[in-house]
Design a protein around this motif. Structure first.
Motif, PDB file in Angstrom:
ATOM      1  N   LEU A  18      10.046   6.493   1.815  1.00 53.08           N
ATOM      2  CA  LEU A  18      10.824   6.763   0.615  1.00 53.08           C
ATOM      3  C   LEU A  18      11.690   7.997   0.845  1.00 53.08           C
ATOM      4  O   LEU A  18      11.220   8.994   1.415  1.00 53.08           O
ATOM      5  CB  LEU A  18       9.909   6.961  -0.586  1.00 53.08           C
ATOM      6  N   GLN A  19      12.949   7.909   0.409  1.00 54.35           N
ATOM      7  CA  GLN A  19      13.902   8.985   0.637  1.00 54.35           C
ATOM      8  C   GLN A  19      14.536   9.434  -0.674  1.00 54.35           C
ATOM      9  O   GLN A  19      14.708   8.645  -1.604  1.00 54.35           O
ATOM     10  CB  GLN A  19      15.012   8.515   1.581  1.00 54.35           C
ATOM     11  N   GLY A  20      14.904  10.700  -0.693  1.00 60.12           N
ATOM     12  CA  GLY A  20      15.625  11.237  -1.834  1.00 60.12           C
ATOM     13  C   GLY A  20      17.093  10.870  -1.743  1.00 60.12           C
ATOM     14  O   GLY A  20      17.546  10.253  -0.770  1.00 60.12           O
ATOM     15  N   GLU A  21      17.853  11.277  -2.736  1.00 62.76           N
ATOM     16  CA  GLU A  21      19.285  10.991  -2.752  1.00 62.76           C
ATOM     17  C   GLU A  21      20.016  11.601  -1.564  1.00 62.76           C
ATOM     18  O   GLU A  21      21.057  11.103  -1.152  1.00 62.76           O
ATOM     19  CB  GLU A  21      19.906  11.490  -4.062  1.00 62.76           C
ATOM     20  N   ASP A  22      19.443  12.669  -1.018  1.00 68.04           N
ATOM     21  CA  ASP A  22      20.062  13.327   0.133  1.00 68.04           C
ATOM     22  C   ASP A  22      19.703  12.641   1.451  1.00 68.04           C
ATOM     23  O   ASP A  22      20.134  13.066   2.521  1.00 68.04           O
ATOM     24  CB  ASP A  22      19.666  14.799   0.190  1.00 68.04           C
ATOM     25  N   GLY A  23      18.906  11.572   1.384  1.00 69.60           N
ATOM     26  CA  GLY A  23      18.532  10.830   2.592  1.00 69.60           C
ATOM     27  C   GLY A  23      17.329  11.391   3.321  1.00 69.60           C
ATOM     28  O   GLY A  23      16.885  10.822   4.318  1.00 69.60           O
ATOM     29  N   ARG A  24      16.772  12.481   2.832  1.00 69.90           N
ATOM     30  CA  ARG A  24      15.606  13.081   3.478  1.00 69.90           C
ATOM     31  C   ARG A  24      14.332  12.427   2.967  1.00 69.90           C
ATOM     32  O   ARG A  24      14.234  12.006   1.824  1.00 69.90           O
ATOM     33  CB  ARG A  24      15.578  14.584   3.213  1.00 69.90           C
ATOM     34  N   SER A  25      13.343  12.382   3.842  1.00 70.09           N
ATOM     35  CA  SER A  25      12.048  11.798   3.502  1.00 70.09           C
ATOM     36  C   SER A  25      11.406  12.528   2.335  1.00 70.09           C
ATOM     37  O   SER A  25      11.489  13.758   2.225  1.00 70.09           O
ATOM     38  CB  SER A  25      11.119  11.866   4.712  1.00 70.09           C
ATOM     39  N   LYS A  26      10.744  11.755   1.472  1.00 67.58           N
ATOM     40  CA  LYS A  26       9.951  12.340   0.388  1.00 67.58           C
ATOM     41  C   LYS A  26       8.507  12.579   0.823  1.00 67.58           C
ATOM     42  O   LYS A  26       7.679  13.008   0.034  1.00 67.58           O
ATOM     43  CB  LYS A  26       9.965  11.420  -0.829  1.00 67.58           C
ATOM     44  N   GLY A  27       8.182  12.243   2.086  1.00 62.28           N
ATOM     45  CA  GLY A  27       6.835  12.458   2.591  1.00 62.28           C
ATOM     46  C   GLY A  27       5.850  11.374   2.171  1.00 62.28           C
ATOM     47  O   GLY A  27       4.645  11.594   2.172  1.00 62.28           O
ATOM     48  N   CYS A  28       6.376  10.198   1.827  1.00 62.03           N
ATOM     49  CA  CYS A  28       5.511   9.089   1.443  1.00 62.03           C
ATOM     50  C   CYS A  28       6.223   7.774   1.770  1.00 62.03           C
ATOM     51  O   CYS A  28       7.409   7.758   2.075  1.00 62.03           O
ATOM     52  CB  CYS A  28       5.147   9.147  -0.035  1.00 62.03           C
ATOM     53  N   VAL A  41       0.856  -1.180   0.000  1.00 64.34           N
ATOM     54  CA  VAL A  41       0.000   0.000   0.000  1.00 64.34           C
ATOM     55  C   VAL A  41       0.895   1.234   0.000  1.00 64.34           C
ATOM     56  O   VAL A  41       1.818   1.344   0.818  1.00 64.34           O
ATOM     57  CB  VAL A  41      -0.918   0.014   1.246  1.00 64.34           C
ATOM     58  N   TYR A  42       0.639   2.138  -0.922  1.00 63.90           N
ATOM     59  CA  TYR A  42       1.342   3.417  -0.965  1.00 63.90           C
ATOM     60  C   TYR A  42       0.664   4.357   0.031  1.00 63.90           C
ATOM     61  O   TYR A  42      -0.567   4.441   0.085  1.00 63.90           O
ATOM     62  CB  TYR A  42       1.275   4.014  -2.372  1.00 63.90           C
ATOM     63  N   VAL A  43       1.469   5.077   0.812  1.00 65.57           N
ATOM     64  CA  VAL A  43       0.946   6.025   1.794  1.00 65.57           C
ATOM     65  C   VAL A  43       1.581   7.382   1.508  1.00 65.57           C
ATOM     66  O   VAL A  43       2.807   7.518   1.533  1.00 65.57           O
ATOM     67  CB  VAL A  43       1.270   5.577   3.234  1.00 65.57           C
ATOM     68  N   GLY A  44       0.753   8.368   1.227  1.00 62.95           N
ATOM     69  CA  GLY A  44       1.247   9.705   0.917  1.00 62.95           C
ATOM     70  C   GLY A  44       0.930  10.706   2.003  1.00 62.95           C
ATOM     71  O   GLY A  44       0.263  10.390   2.993  1.00 62.95           O
ATOM     72  N   ASN A  45       1.417  11.920   1.821  1.00 62.05           N
ATOM     73  CA  ASN A  45       1.165  13.038   2.746  1.00 62.05           C
ATOM     74  C   ASN A  45       1.674  12.770   4.153  1.00 62.05           C
ATOM     75  O   ASN A  45       1.046  13.169   5.135  1.00 62.05           O
ATOM     76  CB  ASN A  45      -0.317  13.395   2.805  1.00 62.05           C
ATOM     77  N   LEU A  46       2.814  12.098   4.257  1.00 62.86           N
ATOM     78  CA  LEU A  46       3.403  11.861   5.570  1.00 62.86           C
ATOM     79  C   LEU A  46       4.206  13.080   6.006  1.00 62.86           C
ATOM     80  O   LEU A  46       4.836  13.746   5.180  1.00 62.86           O
ATOM     81  CB  LEU A  46       4.348  10.652   5.521  1.00 62.86           C
ATOM     82  N   ALA A  47       4.190  13.341   7.301  1.00 64.81           N
ATOM     83  CA  ALA A  47       5.078  14.378   7.832  1.00 64.81           C
ATOM     84  C   ALA A  47       6.512  13.926   7.586  1.00 64.81           C
ATOM     85  O   ALA A  47       6.817  12.732   7.659  1.00 64.81           O
ATOM     86  CB  ALA A  47       4.828  14.559   9.329  1.00 64.81           C
ATOM     87  N   TYR A  48       7.384  14.855   7.291  1.00 64.02           N
ATOM     88  CA  TYR A  48       8.768  14.506   6.999  1.00 64.02           C
ATOM     89  C   TYR A  48       9.469  13.852   8.191  1.00 64.02           C
ATOM     90  O   TYR A  48      10.450  13.151   8.022  1.00 64.02           O
ATOM     91  CB  TYR A  48       9.548  15.737   6.517  1.00 64.02           C
ATOM     92  N   GLU A  49       8.933  14.057   9.384  1.00 61.20           N
ATOM     93  CA  GLU A  49       9.520  13.486  10.593  1.00 61.20           C
ATOM     94  C   GLU A  49       9.071  12.049  10.846  1.00 61.20           C
ATOM     95  O   GLU A  49       9.560  11.386  11.757  1.00 61.20           O
ATOM     96  CB  GLU A  49       9.136  14.316  11.823  1.00 61.20           C
ATOM     97  N   THR A  50       8.122  11.547  10.067  1.00 61.15           N
ATOM     98  CA  THR A  50       7.586  10.201  10.278  1.00 61.15           C
ATOM     99  C   THR A  50       8.676   9.155  10.056  1.00 61.15           C
ATOM    100  O   THR A  50       9.356   9.162   9.039  1.00 61.15           O
ATOM    101  CB  THR A  50       6.417   9.918   9.316  1.00 61.15           C
ATOM    102  N   SER A  51       8.820   8.254  11.021  1.00 61.78           N
ATOM    103  CA  SER A  51       9.787   7.162  10.889  1.00 61.78           C
ATOM    104  C   SER A  51       9.089   5.931  10.329  1.00 61.78           C
ATOM    105  O   SER A  51       7.856   5.851  10.340  1.00 61.78           O
ATOM    106  CB  SER A  51      10.402   6.828  12.252  1.00 61.78           C
ATOM    107  N   TRP A  52       9.873   4.968   9.882  1.00 60.07           N
ATOM    108  CA  TRP A  52       9.287   3.721   9.387  1.00 60.07           C
ATOM    109  C   TRP A  52       8.511   3.043  10.509  1.00 60.07           C
ATOM    110  O   TRP A  52       7.476   2.434  10.272  1.00 60.07           O
ATOM    111  CB  TRP A  52      10.355   2.792   8.794  1.00 60.07           C
ATOM    112  N   GLN A  53       8.987   3.164  11.749  1.00 58.70           N
ATOM    113  CA  GLN A  53       8.304   2.533  12.874  1.00 58.70           C
ATOM    114  C   GLN A  53       6.962   3.200  13.146  1.00 58.70           C
ATOM    115  O   GLN A  53       5.968   2.526  13.425  1.00 58.70           O
ATOM    116  CB  GLN A  53       9.175   2.574  14.132  1.00 58.70           C
TER     117      GLN A  53
END
Length: 80
Positions: free
Chosen positions: A41-51, A11-23
């Motif tokens: 999902l993370q960008g090349e810079d390691g930051r969350s893509k918010g999904c 399931v794809y989950v969008g609109n996540l806060a950037y601070e959301t962890s996998w846990q």
């Protein structure tokens, strides 16, 4: 890095806060059933893509997540 296991219902989950962890994501999505894996999902810079992608053990639980958790709010504990 871990690879996504796309052979299981996911399931794809969008609109996540950037601070959301996998846990955080896994704990929230567990309301619908047994979660095998949750990935932010993370960008090349390691930051969350918010999904993210959540992988369930079976189609029934993935379908339930889509049906019951759509438009739900994931609350993240704040550090004080």
């Amino acid at each position: 890095t871990s690879e996504l296991n796309i052979t299981h219902p996911s399931v794809y989950v969008g609109n996540l806060a950037y601070e959301t962890s996998w846990q955080d994501l896994k704990d929230h999505m567990r309301q619908a059933g047994n979660v095998d894996q949750a990935n932010i999902l993370q960008g090349e810079d390691g930051r969350s893509k918010g999904c993210g992608i959540v992988i369930y053990q079976n189609v029934r639980d993935a379908s339930r997540a889509i049906r019951e958790l759509q438009n739900s709010t994931l609350h993240i504990p704040l550090c004080t």
